[in-house]
Design an enzyme around this catalytic site. Structure first.
Site, short mmCIF file in Angstrom:
data_model
loop_
_atom_site.label_atom_id
_atom_site.label_comp_id
_atom_site.label_asym_id
_atom_site.label_seq_id
_atom_site.Cartn_x
_atom_site.Cartn_y
_atom_site.Cartn_z
N LYS A 228 0.80 -1.24 0.00
CA LYS A 228 0.00 0.00 0.00
C LYS A 228 0.83 1.29 0.00
O LYS A 228 0.47 2.27 0.65
CB LYS A 228 -0.96 0.02 1.21
N ASP B 209 -5.68 -5.89 10.58
CA ASP B 209 -7.01 -5.26 10.60
C ASP B 209 -8.14 -6.26 10.31
O ASP B 209 -9.25 -6.12 10.83
CB ASP B 209 -7.10 -4.05 9.65
C1 BGC Z 1 -2.06 -5.87 3.76
C2 BGC Z 1 -2.92 -6.62 4.74
C3 BGC Z 1 -4.11 -5.78 5.16
C4 BGC Z 1 -4.85 -5.26 3.93
C5 BGC Z 1 -6.04 -4.38 4.28
C6 BGC Z 1 -2.89 -5.32 2.60
O1 BGC Z 1 -2.10 -4.53 1.77
O2 BGC Z 1 -1.06 -6.70 3.25
O3 BGC Z 1 -2.18 -6.98 5.90
O4 BGC Z 1 -4.97 -6.54 5.94
O5 BGC Z 1 -3.95 -4.52 3.11
O6 BGC Z 1 -5.66 -3.26 5.03
#
Ligand code: BGC
Length: 443
Positions: free
Chosen positions: A154, A189
């Site tokens: 992200k 989360d």
């Molecule tokens: C992460 C996860 C997370 C999800 C939603 C992903 O990019 O790898 O750990 O739960 O985003 O936030």
């Protein structure tokens, strides 16, 4: 207007029931590989045991701090659990691009400073409550309060954190900043979301996030988790953080990806990774739409063949625009016009339906794809009836995401009654609940 281009592009985004079933089967194979000790090292979907062994039963009580890091906003919370009721006070701290991509030390110092400020503002400077940390990135957990970051997602890339225990990094930052810290659990989360919904609804077995990123977790029998390294005592279940966003990294989804998906991947920090996430989640859908609009305009199918410099700029078309355009039901398309004007484009009346169709095709594909993954989990659990706890801005704000998911669930798992339940603020509340359950079980 050469409408065949429009139709051709939109068609490439359609996933048939047979396609979704194939993707569901692939997801199931990936899940099995992740759960098996021999295949886990090379598995793409890692299926990390969360070390959360029990769902809340509604009797949890106590006063907790929680931290929630997972996107450009970071939150500090105080969560009070009182006889089934939850009271929360929280403050949002913006994480700048520089902090996301700087050093790990800067990032964790910022978190420690924010915790100190929050405690101070709440008059709790000298109070040391148990703390749950929702850290929404792929982590290999070694215990409830020990978690090694496998890789950033992200848009984060803070240096010196991958491969390290983030609980240790937080403790070190709090020591540097002289902030008292009693961290008892680190949770994803998805796990927080599942816990928070299960607090009031006992047949909740899956947690799902559809926000900036996407991921799911579910309650699995310990006997199915070959990679389990914890104790074998009761309770004999554990929540598995699937990290399903990584699905497709081994090219298994390539036949379903379009050239626009490839182009999005090219401009990301984690190129070649999180390919399922890049077709589904809020960080990426706007960018897919932008690339399609640029292609159509360049081919003369939109905007009289003109492409504004804003529309040419990566990430300028945010996913909230797609949500707003699809939500705009006014006769004069006021919202659509405002959004496009803000990007330096003046759409003609015949452009508007095309833009809407592009947005709808991209969001519908995302909703259906997420259900392809969910159906694999639902089938594995094997219950006749269950609730999925869902959180995330895409799911909450998009006008048809939920209904598209519900329709697709009926197509893919017709014999199972599946309820999608919004788990508002699961990541904050959930971290406190994990801390509370740990206290109840005396772990
Ligand atoms: C992460 C996860 C997370 C999800 C939603 C992903 O990019 O790898 O750990 O739960 O985003 O936030």
């Amino acid at each position: 207007m050469a409408s065949s281009d429009v139709d051709g592009i939109l068609q490439s985004l359609v996933l048939s029931k047979a396609d979704l079933e194939e993707i569901s089967d692939l997801m199931r194979q990936n899940m099995d590989r992740g759960l098996n000790r021999a295949t886990n090292p090379s598995a793409v979907v890692k299926m990390f045991p969360s070390f959360v062994r029990s769902l809340p039963d509604g009797t949890e009580k106590g006063d907790f701090f929680a931290l929630d890091l997972g996107g450009s906003n970071f939150r500090v919370l105080r969560v009070q659990l009182l006889d089934g009721d939850v009271q929360m006070t929280s403050k949002v701290y913006k994480i700048s691009q520089g902090t996301m991509t700087g050093t790990g030390e800067q990032l964790f110092d910022y978190i420690a400073d924010s915790l100190a400020e929050f405690k101070n503002e709440q008059g709790l400077s000298d109070v040391d409550l148990p703390l749950g940390f929702t850290f929404s990135f792929p982590c290999k957990q070694n215990g409830l309060a020990s978690a090694e970051l496998v890789q950033w997602t992200k848009g984060f890339s803070a240096s010196g954190v991958e491969g390290k225990d983030v609980v240790v990094l937080l403790k070190e930052a709090c020591a540097r900043k002289k902030v008292a810290l009693q961290i008892v659990a680190l949770v994803n989360d998805t796990v927080g979301t599942l816990m928070s919904c299960a607090y009031s609804c006992s047949d909740t077995y899956i947690g799902l996030i559809l926000g900036t990123g996407t991921n799911a977790c579910y309650l699995e029998k310990l006997s199915n988790v070959d990679t389990w390294t914890g104790d074998d005592g009761e309770p004999r279940d554990v929540i598995i953080n699937m990290e399903w966003g990584a699905f497709g990294t081994d090219k298994s989804l390539d036949k379903f990806r379009t050239k626009f998906d490839n182009e999005v991947d090219e401009v990301t920090l984690n190129k070649g990774k999180q390919l399922y996430e890049k077709m589904i989640s809020g960080m990426y859908l706007g960018e897919i739409v932008r690339l399609i609009l640029v292609k159509l305009a360049t081919d003369g199918d939109l905007f009289g063949g003109q492409v504004s410099s804003d529309l040419k700029t990566p990430w300028k078309f945010e996913t909230r625009f797609l949500t707003d355009i699809e939500s705009d039901t006014s006769d004069n398309n006021a919202e659509c016009n405002t959004i496009l004007k803000s990007l330096g484009v003046t759409p003609s009346p015949s452009d508007l339906p095309v833009i809407r169709r592009v947005c709808a095709a991209v969001s519908t594909r995302a909703a259906r794809l997420s259900v392809a993954g969910l159906s694999a989990v639902v089938k594995k659990i094997g219950a006749a009836e269950l609730t999925i706890a869902v959180d995330g801005s895409l799911y909450k704000k998009h006008p048809t995401f939920k209904s598209n998911m519900e329709k697709t669930l009926k197509e893919l798992v017709p014999g199972v009654t599946v309820k999608l339940m919004l788990s508002e603020d699961g990541s904050g509340k959930g971290a406190a609940l994990v801390a509370a359950v740990a206290a109840r079980l005396g772990s």
